[in-house]
Write a protein that holds these residues in place. Structure first.
Motif, PDB file in Angstrom:
ATOM      1  N   PRO A  19       3.687   4.434   6.115  1.00 39.38           N
ATOM      2  CA  PRO A  19       4.321   5.838   5.964  1.00 39.38           C
ATOM      3  C   PRO A  19       5.732   5.874   5.277  1.00 39.38           C
ATOM      4  CG  PRO A  19       4.105   5.283   8.215  1.00 39.38           C
ATOM      5  CD  PRO A  19       3.329   4.375   7.437  1.00 39.38           C
ATOM      6  N   MET A  20       6.601   5.331   6.013  1.00 42.61           N
ATOM      7  CA  MET A  20       8.030   5.198   5.479  1.00 42.61           C
ATOM      8  C   MET A  20       8.270   4.583   4.214  1.00 42.61           C
ATOM      9  SD  MET A  20       9.861   3.698   8.947  1.00 42.61           S
ATOM     10  CE  MET A  20      11.439   3.523   8.085  1.00 42.61           C
ATOM     11  N   ALA A  21       7.516   3.566   3.844  1.00 39.76           N
ATOM     12  CA  ALA A  21       7.449   3.202   2.172  1.00 39.76           C
ATOM     13  C   ALA A  21       6.947   4.239   1.365  1.00 39.76           C
ATOM     14  CB  ALA A  21       6.868   1.892   2.116  1.00 39.76           C
ATOM     15  N   ALA A  22       5.891   4.625   1.816  1.00 45.71           N
ATOM     16  CA  ALA A  22       5.302   5.947   1.125  1.00 45.71           C
ATOM     17  C   ALA A  22       6.119   7.177   0.767  1.00 45.71           C
ATOM     18  CB  ALA A  22       3.850   6.250   1.591  1.00 45.71           C
ATOM     19  N   VAL A  23       6.663   7.594   1.671  1.00 49.05           N
ATOM     20  CA  VAL A  23       7.253   8.897   1.625  1.00 49.05           C
ATOM     21  C   VAL A  23       8.694   8.662   0.667  1.00 49.05           C
ATOM     22  CG1 VAL A  23       8.788  10.534   2.953  1.00 49.05           C
ATOM     23  CG2 VAL A  23       6.510   9.834   3.647  1.00 49.05           C
ATOM     24  N   ALA A  24       9.517   7.397   0.897  1.00 51.93           N
ATOM     25  CA  ALA A  24      10.659   7.025   0.397  1.00 51.93           C
ATOM     26  C   ALA A  24      10.419   6.855  -1.171  1.00 51.93           C
ATOM     27  CB  ALA A  24      11.215   5.770   1.099  1.00 51.93           C
ATOM     28  N   VAL A  25       9.293   6.351  -1.336  1.00 49.88           N
ATOM     29  CA  VAL A  25       9.217   5.775  -2.854  1.00 49.88           C
ATOM     30  C   VAL A  25       8.792   7.181  -3.597  1.00 49.88           C
ATOM     31  CG1 VAL A  25       7.380   4.521  -4.531  1.00 49.88           C
ATOM     32  CG2 VAL A  25       8.659   3.623  -2.593  1.00 49.88           C
ATOM     33  N   HIS A  26       7.857   7.890  -2.824  1.00 52.29           N
ATOM     34  CA  HIS A  26       7.580   9.450  -3.464  1.00 52.29           C
ATOM     35  C   HIS A  26       8.672  10.269  -3.883  1.00 52.29           C
ATOM     36  CE1 HIS A  26       5.710  13.319  -3.637  1.00 52.29           C
ATOM     37  NE2 HIS A  26       4.717  12.760  -4.241  1.00 52.29           N
ATOM     38  N   LEU A  27       9.440  10.259  -2.672  1.00 51.00           N
ATOM     39  CA  LEU A  27      10.542  11.096  -2.956  1.00 51.00           C
ATOM     40  C   LEU A  27      11.696  10.828  -4.179  1.00 51.00           C
ATOM     41  CD1 LEU A  27      11.510  11.957   0.764  1.00 51.00           C
ATOM     42  CD2 LEU A  27      10.348  13.729  -1.080  1.00 51.00           C
ATOM     43  N   ALA A  28      11.729   9.360  -4.295  1.00 52.19           N
ATOM     44  CA  ALA A  28      12.710   8.615  -5.166  1.00 52.19           C
ATOM     45  C   ALA A  28      11.849   8.900  -6.489  1.00 52.19           C
ATOM     46  CB  ALA A  28      12.742   7.176  -4.999  1.00 52.19           C
ATOM     47  N   LEU A  29      10.678   8.744  -6.783  1.00 50.53           N
ATOM     48  CA  LEU A  29      10.071   9.300  -7.849  1.00 50.53           C
ATOM     49  C   LEU A  29       9.927  10.565  -8.311  1.00 50.53           C
ATOM     50  CD1 LEU A  29       6.731   6.985  -7.574  1.00 50.53           C
ATOM     51  CD2 LEU A  29       8.865   6.562  -9.214  1.00 50.53           C
ATOM     52  N   THR A  30       9.919  11.606  -7.518  1.00 48.33           N
ATOM     53  CA  THR A  30      10.071  12.713  -7.624  1.00 48.33           C
ATOM     54  C   THR A  30      11.570  13.323  -8.147  1.00 48.33           C
ATOM     55  OG1 THR A  30       8.213  13.136  -5.956  1.00 48.33           O
ATOM     56  CG2 THR A  30       9.657  15.085  -6.735  1.00 48.33           C
ATOM     57  N   PHE A  82       0.915  -1.059   0.048  1.00 51.61           N
ATOM     58  CA  PHE A  82      -0.091  -0.135   0.015  1.00 51.61           C
ATOM     59  C   PHE A  82       0.774   1.408   0.006  1.00 51.61           C
ATOM     60  CE2 PHE A  82      -3.572  -2.788   1.358  1.00 51.61           C
ATOM     61  CZ  PHE A  82      -4.505  -2.311   0.619  1.00 51.61           C
ATOM     62  N   GLY A  83       1.990   1.227   0.635  1.00 53.08           N
ATOM     63  CA  GLY A  83       2.842   2.347   0.767  1.00 53.08           C
ATOM     64  C   GLY A  83       3.209   2.713  -0.757  1.00 53.08           C
ATOM     65  N   VAL A  84       3.746   1.810  -1.480  1.00 55.85           N
ATOM     66  CA  VAL A  84       4.321   1.845  -2.932  1.00 55.85           C
ATOM     67  C   VAL A  84       3.147   2.234  -3.835  1.00 55.85           C
ATOM     68  CG1 VAL A  84       5.203   0.564  -4.818  1.00 55.85           C
ATOM     69  CG2 VAL A  84       6.126   0.196  -2.631  1.00 55.85           C
ATOM     70  N   LEU A  85       1.719   1.675  -3.533  1.00 53.78           N
ATOM     71  CA  LEU A  85       0.813   2.265  -4.426  1.00 53.78           C
ATOM     72  C   LEU A  85       0.385   3.713  -4.200  1.00 53.78           C
ATOM     73  CD1 LEU A  85      -1.205  -1.241  -4.679  1.00 53.78           C
ATOM     74  CD2 LEU A  85       0.221  -0.193  -6.461  1.00 53.78           C
ATOM     75  N   SER A  86       0.335   3.845  -3.027  1.00 52.46           N
ATOM     76  CA  SER A  86      -0.258   5.388  -2.543  1.00 52.46           C
ATOM     77  C   SER A  86       0.980   6.348  -3.094  1.00 52.46           C
ATOM     78  CB  SER A  86      -0.408   5.490  -1.031  1.00 52.46           C
ATOM     79  OG  SER A  86       0.753   5.118  -0.189  1.00 52.46           O
ATOM     80  N   ALA A  87       2.394   6.104  -2.915  1.00 55.72           N
ATOM     81  CA  ALA A  87       3.290   7.043  -3.324  1.00 55.72           C
ATOM     82  C   ALA A  87       3.094   7.105  -4.950  1.00 55.72           C
ATOM     83  CB  ALA A  87       4.553   6.369  -2.859  1.00 55.72           C
ATOM     84  N   LEU A  88       2.918   6.042  -5.753  1.00 55.07           N
ATOM     85  CA  LEU A  88       2.819   6.066  -7.136  1.00 55.07           C
ATOM     86  C   LEU A  88       1.474   6.920  -7.573  1.00 55.07           C
ATOM     87  CD1 LEU A  88       3.967   5.047  -9.860  1.00 55.07           C
ATOM     88  CD2 LEU A  88       2.565   3.226  -9.573  1.00 55.07           C
ATOM     89  N   GLY A  89       0.431   6.721  -6.815  1.00 58.67           N
ATOM     90  CA  GLY A  89      -0.716   7.403  -7.185  1.00 58.67           C
ATOM     91  C   GLY A  89      -0.552   8.759  -7.067  1.00 58.67           C
TER      92      GLY A  89
END
Length: 204
Positions: free
Chosen positions: A163-174, A87-94
């Motif tokens: 939360p940790m996975a979501a923030v990390a993946v979102h920052l990496a994508l950005t 869910f962290g990865v998917l929410s960050a991607l979304g």
């Protein structure tokens, strides 16, 4: 004849920098927090459905684990961990696909919403799972009849996975695919002093 020098532009003539955080950014961050937080309901439903069951059995006087070598208790934690990670990865991607430019309010909204979603999924899973009243469940099942133990999350650190996975993946994508800021202009508008000031006197 000496020509008048062109003064540099005053600060009031320069373009005003845009605000770092706008009301629209704050609204986007709040929307992200709300949507991600509500999605914790899905985490709870999937956890109840996919987590392995621990079974107890009663001899009429006490309650014991039916299988003392079962790893189902650890499996419940592992299931929650993997679901929260997904869910962290998917929410960050979304969030990244919705607002590719990123921004501090989006990251904060994503982190806050993910924390709330993890708590919602955890508590909802406990509520929807087998009852936590073990003596009453043993009495209903009867002597020697196995019954499901309450669903538990022994490793509470798993609540931070989303939360940790979501923030990390979102920052990496950005950082990799986000829009780049325009390069700042190297020179002031116009030149100071004008080229003729340092012109060779012999050339005139």
């Amino acid at each position: 004849m000496t020509e008048a020098l062109t003064p540099p532009p005053s600060p009031s003539d320069l373009p005003k920098p845009e605000a770092a955080v706008t009301p629209a950014d704050i609204r986007d961050g709040a929307a992200v927090a709300l949507v991600v937080g509500v999605s914790g309901v899905l985490l709870g439903l999937l956890w109840v459905w996919l987590a392995p069951r621990v079974q107890y059995v009663s001899n009429g006087e006490a309650v014991f684990l039916r299988d003392t070598e079962s790893e189902a208790r650890i499996g419940a934690d592992g299931t929650f961990f993997l679901l929260a990670l997904g869910f962290g990865v998917l929410s960050a991607l979304g969030v990244f696909l919705w607002r590719r430019r990123g921004g501090v309010p989006l990251v904060i909204g994503l982190a806050v919403g993910a924390c709330f979603a993890a708590l919602v999924g955890w508590r909802l899973g406990l509520w929807l799972g087998p009852t936590s009243d073990v003596p009453a469940a043993a009495a209903r099942a009867g002597k020697g009849v196995p019954f499901d133990a309450p669903l538990q999350l022994l490793a509470h650190g798993a609540l931070l996975v989303w939360p940790m996975a979501a923030v990390a993946v979102h920052l990496a994508l950005t950082a990799v695919w986000g829009p780049r800021d325009a390069a700042p202009a190297e020179d002031w508008p116009g030149s100071y002093p004008p080229p003729h000031v340092h012109a060779d006197p012999a050339a005139s």
